[in-house]
Motif scaffolding. Structure first.
Motif, mmCIF file in Angstrom:
data_model
loop_
_atom_site.group_PDB
_atom_site.id
_atom_site.type_symbol
_atom_site.label_atom_id
_atom_site.label_comp_id
_atom_site.label_asym_id
_atom_site.label_seq_id
_atom_site.Cartn_x
_atom_site.Cartn_y
_atom_site.Cartn_z
ATOM 1 N N TYR A 146 11.904 -9.448 -4.092
ATOM 2 C CA TYR A 146 12.876 -9.968 -5.060
ATOM 3 C C TYR A 146 12.838 -11.489 -4.982
ATOM 4 C CZ TYR A 146 14.680 -5.282 -5.733
ATOM 5 O OH TYR A 146 14.774 -3.958 -6.036
ATOM 6 N N LYS A 147 12.999 -12.106 -6.144
ATOM 7 C CA LYS A 147 12.878 -13.563 -6.226
ATOM 8 C C LYS A 147 14.054 -14.144 -7.004
ATOM 9 C CE LYS A 147 9.981 -15.540 -9.199
ATOM 10 N NZ LYS A 147 10.901 -16.447 -9.936
ATOM 11 N N PRO A 148 15.173 -14.436 -6.335
ATOM 12 C CA PRO A 148 16.226 -15.182 -7.029
ATOM 13 C C PRO A 148 15.782 -16.627 -7.256
ATOM 14 C CG PRO A 148 16.930 -14.563 -4.799
ATOM 15 C CD PRO A 148 15.509 -14.115 -4.953
ATOM 16 N N ASN A 149 15.945 -17.122 -8.468
ATOM 17 C CA ASN A 149 15.700 -18.534 -8.734
ATOM 18 C C ASN A 149 17.011 -19.276 -8.489
ATOM 19 O OD1 ASN A 149 15.585 -21.080 -10.137
ATOM 20 N ND2 ASN A 149 13.608 -20.384 -10.908
ATOM 21 N N THR A 150 16.983 -20.239 -7.576
ATOM 22 C CA THR A 150 18.219 -20.890 -7.126
ATOM 23 C C THR A 150 18.969 -21.611 -8.241
ATOM 24 O OG1 THR A 150 16.902 -22.790 -6.404
ATOM 25 C CG2 THR A 150 17.498 -21.171 -4.730
ATOM 26 N N ALA A 151 18.261 -22.024 -9.295
ATOM 27 C CA ALA A 151 18.922 -22.740 -10.396
ATOM 28 C C ALA A 151 20.065 -21.921 -10.974
ATOM 29 C CB ALA A 151 17.919 -23.068 -11.502
ATOM 30 N N PHE A 152 19.835 -20.606 -11.105
ATOM 31 C CA PHE A 152 20.826 -19.746 -11.740
ATOM 32 C C PHE A 152 22.075 -19.585 -10.881
ATOM 33 C CE2 PHE A 152 16.977 -18.968 -13.984
ATOM 34 C CZ PHE A 152 17.362 -18.653 -15.264
ATOM 35 N N TYR A 153 21.948 -19.808 -9.589
ATOM 36 C CA TYR A 153 23.093 -19.704 -8.675
ATOM 37 C C TYR A 153 23.808 -21.054 -8.579
ATOM 38 C CZ TYR A 153 20.896 -15.271 -7.941
ATOM 39 O OH TYR A 153 20.363 -14.020 -8.177
ATOM 40 N N GLU A 154 23.031 -22.119 -8.464
ATOM 41 C CA GLU A 154 23.620 -23.459 -8.384
ATOM 42 C C GLU A 154 24.432 -23.788 -9.631
ATOM 43 O OE1 GLU A 154 20.781 -26.479 -7.273
ATOM 44 O OE2 GLU A 154 19.920 -25.173 -5.765
ATOM 45 N N LYS A 183 0.841 -1.217 0.000
ATOM 46 C CA LYS A 183 0.000 0.000 0.000
ATOM 47 C C LYS A 183 0.867 1.255 0.000
ATOM 48 C CE LYS A 183 -4.144 -2.212 1.567
ATOM 49 N NZ LYS A 183 -5.106 -2.514 2.631
ATOM 50 N N ARG A 184 1.985 1.183 0.718
ATOM 51 C CA ARG A 184 2.887 2.332 0.788
ATOM 52 C C ARG A 184 3.536 2.608 -0.581
ATOM 53 N NH1 ARG A 184 5.280 0.370 5.095
ATOM 54 N NH2 ARG A 184 7.130 -0.339 3.972
ATOM 55 N N LYS A 185 3.992 1.550 -1.213
ATOM 56 C CA LYS A 185 4.715 1.718 -2.490
ATOM 57 C C LYS A 185 3.796 1.751 -3.707
ATOM 58 C CE LYS A 185 9.141 -0.391 -1.140
ATOM 59 N NZ LYS A 185 9.980 -1.612 -1.266
ATOM 60 N N LYS A 186 2.511 1.432 -3.493
ATOM 61 C CA LYS A 186 1.558 1.328 -4.608
ATOM 62 C C LYS A 186 2.131 0.402 -5.695
ATOM 63 C CE LYS A 186 -0.474 5.838 -3.685
ATOM 64 N NZ LYS A 186 0.378 6.121 -2.481
ATOM 65 N N SER A 187 2.617 -0.700 -5.244
ATOM 66 C CA SER A 187 3.236 -1.675 -6.149
ATOM 67 C C SER A 187 3.077 -3.073 -5.560
ATOM 68 C CB SER A 187 4.730 -1.365 -6.303
ATOM 69 O OG SER A 187 5.391 -2.440 -6.964
ATOM 70 N N PHE A 188 2.829 -4.046 -6.420
ATOM 71 C CA PHE A 188 2.875 -5.453 -5.972
ATOM 72 C C PHE A 188 3.782 -6.247 -6.917
ATOM 73 C CE2 PHE A 188 -0.675 -6.345 -8.973
ATOM 74 C CZ PHE A 188 -1.339 -5.119 -8.963
ATOM 75 N N LEU A 189 4.855 -5.559 -7.291
ATOM 76 C CA LEU A 189 5.824 -6.122 -8.229
ATOM 77 C C LEU A 189 6.919 -6.912 -7.490
ATOM 78 C CD1 LEU A 189 7.091 -6.227 -11.132
ATOM 79 C CD2 LEU A 189 8.214 -4.049 -10.588
ATOM 80 N N ALA A 190 7.181 -8.109 -7.995
ATOM 81 C CA ALA A 190 8.348 -8.887 -7.562
ATOM 82 C C ALA A 190 9.315 -8.934 -8.740
ATOM 83 C CB ALA A 190 7.943 -10.305 -7.177
ATOM 84 N N ILE A 191 10.588 -8.768 -8.463
ATOM 85 C CA ILE A 191 11.584 -8.808 -9.541
ATOM 86 C C ILE A 191 12.410 -10.084 -9.405
ATOM 87 C CG2 ILE A 191 13.595 -7.657 -10.562
ATOM 88 C CD1 ILE A 191 12.366 -4.986 -9.795
ATOM 89 N N GLY A 192 12.412 -10.845 -10.483
ATOM 90 C CA GLY A 192 13.145 -12.113 -10.478
ATOM 91 C C GLY A 192 14.618 -11.893 -10.776
ATOM 92 N N LEU A 193 15.466 -12.298 -9.844
ATOM 93 C CA LEU A 193 16.917 -12.114 -10.017
ATOM 94 C C LEU A 193 17.519 -13.405 -10.581
ATOM 95 C CD1 LEU A 193 17.633 -10.224 -6.654
ATOM 96 C CD2 LEU A 193 17.426 -9.212 -8.941
#
Lengths: 272, 272
Positions: B57-65, B11-21
């Protein structure tokens, strides 16, 4: 490793035992905790003492990830040790991964290329394009969850889809995927009575069978319904072998437990 | 983080965006490859430029592994950076894990305790006792795969179990599990037309929605059928934001892309 090389190893060793390297620092012998890498030291001793009795090792990645960087390093050292010293061993990354196409490719690279495992376990929920990226790797094996050994298997896997149990649908559908000859399947020993039906769908495929021992599954029952002309089974035991003793004799104690299973397997193979 | 804290942030940011890292070294600006930890440097720049426009933020672990120890270190540094510098951000380990009880506990410890993520994605195939160990962690969230954004979702998820689609069975069954108030669900934006049915089963739950942008899903469609009084949606975009430019202006370009989505979201929230 090719499937034929695995079969040759099984016939040579008269064993189709896989040992689960699920290392929990709360359960290993306390005298190892003072070493620089207790997880690797534990694995190394277990491997050196049991490699002639089994054909595969299966580290479950959860136990390594729980220790962060240290755990991941121990996993790297363990697979390197296996590949360097015992290259005939079939290695299984029990990771139960699965994601959309390009992401599954990243997982496949992590386990097949970076870590150089022979196989990885994969969950089927996201379907064909989440599994085929793993199947694309030559002489690598994708072990798909079909019917797992836990109680939760009854929540969805044994429910009926369009007249057919979900796990059967998974088996049948997966056979149509590209490079499906690289598939093996996880089938829990606690559900040995399902094996007749499973063998109707995948008569030749290798099955990785957890749940013998600690979880209550019976080796005899599994073999009765699951064995093929080329054996077609890898029976996994983890806790029952690796935690046989928490004293300085833990590796010898593990070898004794492994030997009991190997001899049961030898008797079964001889009686075939 | 509590669900209320997430709602307050939205509500504060007026955003419900998640960014995939989802960091692929072949896709990031070449000038970063000379730094000591290109993955972390990339993430840090993206986070600093976009944190006011997104809530997760949503890192997908595959890209790190896929990058072994180096990758795992970059993941650790990324989550530490987020928790230290932007503690209001909701963090998602997109790991799609799931195993038998004691093993799922190890995964839960890895992501909730060792790495200190707020949430982790989990696959439902192994049922109740593979998911409840994650749900046992207070103020942590388990994001269960329900209906994924890929084509393979039609292989099993939309098949009918006893008169009901598999993904609906997953939604309904999961509501009966202990601490199910800690559940959120993955529902792909490419399948927005299913959201009416999904909202009948889980009217209040947060849904993590991948597939807007690169995969073709529509933000307007998802909001039309998925929005709740407390928003109840986290819309994820990965490639469309983080790879907006491969030049030295990559972070600013990412912020511009994120800003477009944030403003669309603000308009939708204002019109509610």
């Amino acid at each position: 490793m090719t499937t034929q090389e695995l079969i040759d190893q099984i016939k040579r060793k008269k064993s189709f035992l896989a040992i689960g390297l699920d290392v929990d620092l709360n359960k290993i012998p306390p005298h190892l905790l003072g070493t620089e890498d207790p997880i690797f030291e534990f694995n190394k001793a277990i491997i050196d003492a049991t490699h002639h009795l089994c054909v595969a090792y299966k580290p479950n990645t959860a136990f390594y990830e729980a220790y962060g960087i240290k755990g991941w390093k121990a996993l790297e050292k363990t697979i390197q040790y296996l590949n360097d010293k015992y290259p005939e061993i079939f290695t299984i990354a029990d990771a139960k991964r699965g994601d959309i196409g390009n992401t599954s490719t990243m997982y496949a690279k992590a386990f097949f290329e970076d870590l150089a495992f022979d196989s990885v376990t994969v969950a089927p929920y996201m379907g064909k394009d989440s599994v085929e990226p793993f199947l694309a790797f030559k002489d690598k094996h994708t072990i798909l969850l079909a019917l797992t050994s836990n109680q939760g298997a009854f929540d969805f896997q044994t429910k009926t889809i369009e007249g057919k149990d979900v796990y059967k649908q998974v088996l049948e559908t997966s056979k149509t995927w590209e490079n499906s000859e690289n598939l093996m399947y996880v089938v829990g020993a606690t559900k040995a009575e399902y094996l007749t039906d499973i063998r109707r769908i995948v008569p030749e495929s290798f099955l990785l069978v957890p749940g013998v021992g600690a979880q209550g599954g019976s080796l005899q029952e599994v073999c009765k319904y699951g064995l093929t002309a080329n054996v077609g089974l890898l029976i996994n035991s983890s806790r029952g072998i690796i935690y046989a003793s928490t004293s300085t004799d833990f590796a010898e104690a593990a070898a004794e437990k492994a030997k009991v299973l190997q001899q049961e397997m030898e008797a079964i193979l001889m009686a075939q």
